[in-house]
Design a protein around this motif. Structure first.
Motif, mmCIF file in Angstrom:
data_model
loop_
_atom_site.group_PDB
_atom_site.id
_atom_site.type_symbol
_atom_site.label_atom_id
_atom_site.label_comp_id
_atom_site.label_asym_id
_atom_site.label_seq_id
_atom_site.Cartn_x
_atom_site.Cartn_y
_atom_site.Cartn_z
ATOM 1 N N ARG A 142 9.875 -0.197 -6.888
ATOM 2 C CA ARG A 142 9.431 -0.274 -6.094
ATOM 3 C C ARG A 142 9.008 -1.535 -5.882
ATOM 4 O O ARG A 142 9.173 -2.031 -4.536
ATOM 5 N N GLU A 176 1.046 -1.152 -0.205
ATOM 6 C CA GLU A 176 0.147 0.275 -0.256
ATOM 7 C C GLU A 176 0.789 1.361 0.083
ATOM 8 O O GLU A 176 0.270 2.344 -0.526
ATOM 9 N N THR A 177 2.134 1.031 0.838
ATOM 10 C CA THR A 177 2.190 2.703 1.014
ATOM 11 C C THR A 177 3.439 3.018 -0.518
ATOM 12 O O THR A 177 4.120 4.240 -0.786
ATOM 13 N N LEU A 178 4.059 1.545 -1.092
ATOM 14 C CA LEU A 178 4.698 1.622 -1.906
ATOM 15 C C LEU A 178 4.133 2.376 -3.218
ATOM 16 O O LEU A 178 4.570 2.254 -4.391
ATOM 17 N N GLY A 179 2.019 1.879 -3.254
ATOM 18 C CA GLY A 179 1.276 2.101 -4.110
ATOM 19 C C GLY A 179 1.501 0.700 -5.523
ATOM 20 O O GLY A 179 1.236 1.640 -7.166
ATOM 21 N N GLY A 209 11.805 8.600 -1.768
ATOM 22 C CA GLY A 209 10.905 9.515 -1.567
ATOM 23 C C GLY A 209 10.205 8.227 -0.762
ATOM 24 O O GLY A 209 10.234 8.493 0.472
ATOM 25 N N LEU A 210 10.119 7.438 -1.441
ATOM 26 C CA LEU A 210 9.099 5.996 -0.753
ATOM 27 C C LEU A 210 10.549 4.617 -0.043
ATOM 28 O O LEU A 210 9.795 4.640 0.661
ATOM 29 N N MET A 250 13.013 10.907 -7.432
ATOM 30 C CA MET A 250 12.605 11.674 -6.482
ATOM 31 C C MET A 250 11.555 10.676 -5.706
ATOM 32 O O MET A 250 11.526 10.465 -4.648
ATOM 33 N N ASP A 251 10.588 9.894 -6.473
ATOM 34 C CA ASP A 251 9.902 9.226 -6.241
ATOM 35 C C ASP A 251 10.011 7.944 -5.269
ATOM 36 O O ASP A 251 10.045 7.750 -4.410
ATOM 37 N N THR A 263 10.858 7.115 3.209
ATOM 38 C CA THR A 263 9.407 6.985 4.262
ATOM 39 C C THR A 263 9.246 6.196 4.653
ATOM 40 O O THR A 263 8.883 5.510 5.654
ATOM 41 N N MET A 306 18.953 12.806 0.857
ATOM 42 C CA MET A 306 17.871 12.569 0.847
ATOM 43 C C MET A 306 17.998 11.603 2.498
ATOM 44 O O MET A 306 17.420 11.313 3.329
ATOM 45 N N GLN A 350 8.441 1.736 -11.189
ATOM 46 C CA GLN A 350 7.821 0.913 -10.940
ATOM 47 C C GLN A 350 8.091 -0.821 -10.163
ATOM 48 O O GLN A 350 7.992 -1.152 -9.014
ATOM 49 N N ARG A 369 11.305 4.840 7.600
ATOM 50 C CA ARG A 369 11.463 5.381 8.509
ATOM 51 C C ARG A 369 9.985 4.782 9.256
ATOM 52 O O ARG A 369 10.329 4.115 10.211
ATOM 53 N N LYS A 370 9.601 4.064 8.072
ATOM 54 C CA LYS A 370 7.533 3.910 8.825
ATOM 55 C C LYS A 370 7.796 2.718 9.713
ATOM 56 O O LYS A 370 7.267 2.224 10.393
#
Lengths: 220, 292
Positions: A149, A127-130, A182-183, A178-179, A186, A207, A146, A189-190
């Protein structure tokens, strides 16, 4: 608490006149939950260092301790299993298995280890990684961003002690980079993951929480 | 066979411990039963230490509330008496002979400085209180689909008075009326205002601030560009730290907490913030990435 410690790592090739010191006395430590970038130009020794940290190559001297275990004590199969359980790798070229679906790629390391997948955790990661809508797709049908990811999801799925990323955006354009970064940041950290990332790019290194510069096999 | 059974039982013990449902199965003289009791004892003590941590966190939050609440009255009083002081000096100065005017002038300068420091203290305490509530989880950041225009409009409105004083123009490009992202309106506004506030502070008078909105597959990016000196490569890694103030800006107002707060807020809603250093462009640029 340090999750990763490297002590006086040396990697020398050849001898005498042709001696090349790819790594010359490198020591560093990474705290649990930290996001560290290792930055250096090509030939600086940064990839050699990452290979040593991940147990993909053995140092000439010095030691690497991951999650309180000195990995130089591990040989053959034991090292292989240790890597599978404790280290998540993210490569520049994604390295997904082309013949199986995205979901199967994500849980592959767990299955190899004979472990049951933590379904809630994996659903949360996806879900977080879309990438929820891509689970039944083959990797070749996905864009580069993708695919990377999916590779991040695979690294996170087994809750490793540490994630090693080798130029994770090397094959991606700036916007997609950057996508992905960023993922990576995040999710790190999450899910309280420790990440060590290799890069040659200042903007990408920024970053991270902390940046280590490497030049001619030394930390500067 | 026998070994398999034991391993299976141990595996179940671990699983039930992880989801907090472990109970001892039976009491007999076997070593497994003794192990279960020991396991229960260990779990009990770790639950206890978690509870202690929780209580500790609660005490800390209470303490911070107390500080923020109890300092309000004295700070308001300082403000009020300083105002009175300023007014009385202004009157005295007007009605006194020239030779005393210089002395009153000096006193009024001291009073102005007290006023300035009091404002700073007020701001600092407010920021620290916000920060500690955010970090301890007392105040939650709840991301939900929200309108970008609402965010940018409110943020600009908040810094407009300061911008007007310096005759700085603020423009927004690339933002469609119905563009959305997933963020917490109140907290993200706080973050964006902090970034804009810096842009106003470090812009030259009469300068321009541009807010440009772009979009990637996963994020909406809010670029805040100004015509100030920007951030050097060296400072880029440090500016998001607590209480960090670059040498060049020691003269300016500020306590060095705005960017740290902005970064915390964004990361709690799965976004992030980065700076474009002045090696890469002239002027300053910050980019706030919000999840779509």
């Amino acid at each position: 608490m340090s999750i990763l410690i490297a002590e006086n790592l040396k990697k020398h090739y050849g001898e005498g006149e042709t001696l090349v010191k790819a790594l010359d006395d490198v020591s560093l430590s990474v705290e649990r939950g930290e996001f560290v970038s290792i930055i250096g130009t090509s030939g600086s020794g940064k990839s050699t260092l990452l290979h040593m940290l991940g147990g993909l190559d053995t140092p000439t001297s010095g030691k690497v301790v991951i999650d309180d275990k000195d990995i130089s004590e591990l040989k053959g199969d034991a090292l292989c299993i240790f890597r599978r359980r404790k280290i998540g790798f993210i490569f520049q070229s994604f390295n997904l298995v082309p013949s199986i679906t995205v979901y199967d790629n994500i849980v592959l390391p767990l299955q190899l280890d004979g472990r049951k997948a933590d379904k809630d955790h994996i659903a949360n990661v996806i879900e977080t990684l879309g990438i929820a809508e891509k689970l039944k797709t083959l990797p070749s049908k996905l864009s580069g961003g993708q695919q990377q990811r999916v590779a991040i999801a695979r690294a996170l799925a087994s809750k490793p002690a540490i994630i090693l990323a080798d130029e994770p955006t090397g094959n991606l354009d700036t916007k997609t980079s950057m996508d992905v970064l960023g993922l990576l940041k995040t999710t790190g950290r999450k899910f309280e993951q420790t990440i060590v990332m290799i890069t040659h790019n200042d903007e990408i290194a920024q970053m991270a929480d902390r940046t280590i510069h490497i030049e001619d096999g030394h930390i500067v | 066979m026998f070994e398999n059974k034991i391993i299976e039982r141990l595996d179940k013990m671990l699983d039930s411990a992880m989801n907090g449902t472990f109970v001892e199965s039976d009491y007999d003289e076997t070593r497994l039963s003794r192990l279960e009791s020991k396991w229960k004892e260990f779990l009990g003590s770790s639950v206890l230490s978690n509870k202690n941590l929780e209580a500790e966190r609660h005490r800390l939050e209470q303490f911070i509330s107390d500080i923020s609440h109890q300092t309000k009255t004295p700070m308001t009083n300082i403000k009020m008496y300083t105002e009175l002081l300023c007014e009385e000096i202004a009157q005295l100065k007007d009605s006194s002979p020239d030779r005393e005017k210089a002395a009153y002038e000096r006193i009024s300068k001291y009073a102005d400085e007290i006023k300035r420091q009091d404002q700073r203290l007020e701001f600092l305490i407010a920021s620290l209180t916000k920060l500690s509530r955010l970090e301890s989880g007392t105040l939650e950041v709840v991301a939900k689909t929200s309108l970008l225009t609402e965010l940018t409009d409110s943020a600009i409105a908040a810094v407009r008075p300061k911008a007007d004083i310096k005759k700085i123009s603020i423009s927004v490009t690339g933002c469609d009326k119905d563009m959305t992202a997933s963020f917490d309106m109140k907290w993200t506004l706080e973050a964006l205002v902090n970034v804009l506030d810096n842009a106003v502070k470090y812009s030259p008078p009469g300068g321009k601030i541009e807010i440009d909105i772009t979009s990637t597959e996963m994020y909406v990016a809010i670029h805040v560009c100004d015509e100030g000196a920007g951030i050097s490569e060296e400072d880029a890694a440090k500016i998001f730290g607590r209480f960090y103030r670059s040498n060049e800006v020691q003269q300016e107002e500020g306590v060095g907490i705005g960017l740290y707060l902005a970064r915390e807020i964004l990361s709690k809603e799965d976004g992030y913030i980065k700076v474009v250093t002045n090696e890469q462009r002239s002027g300053g640029e910050f980019i706030l990435y919000l999840r779509k």
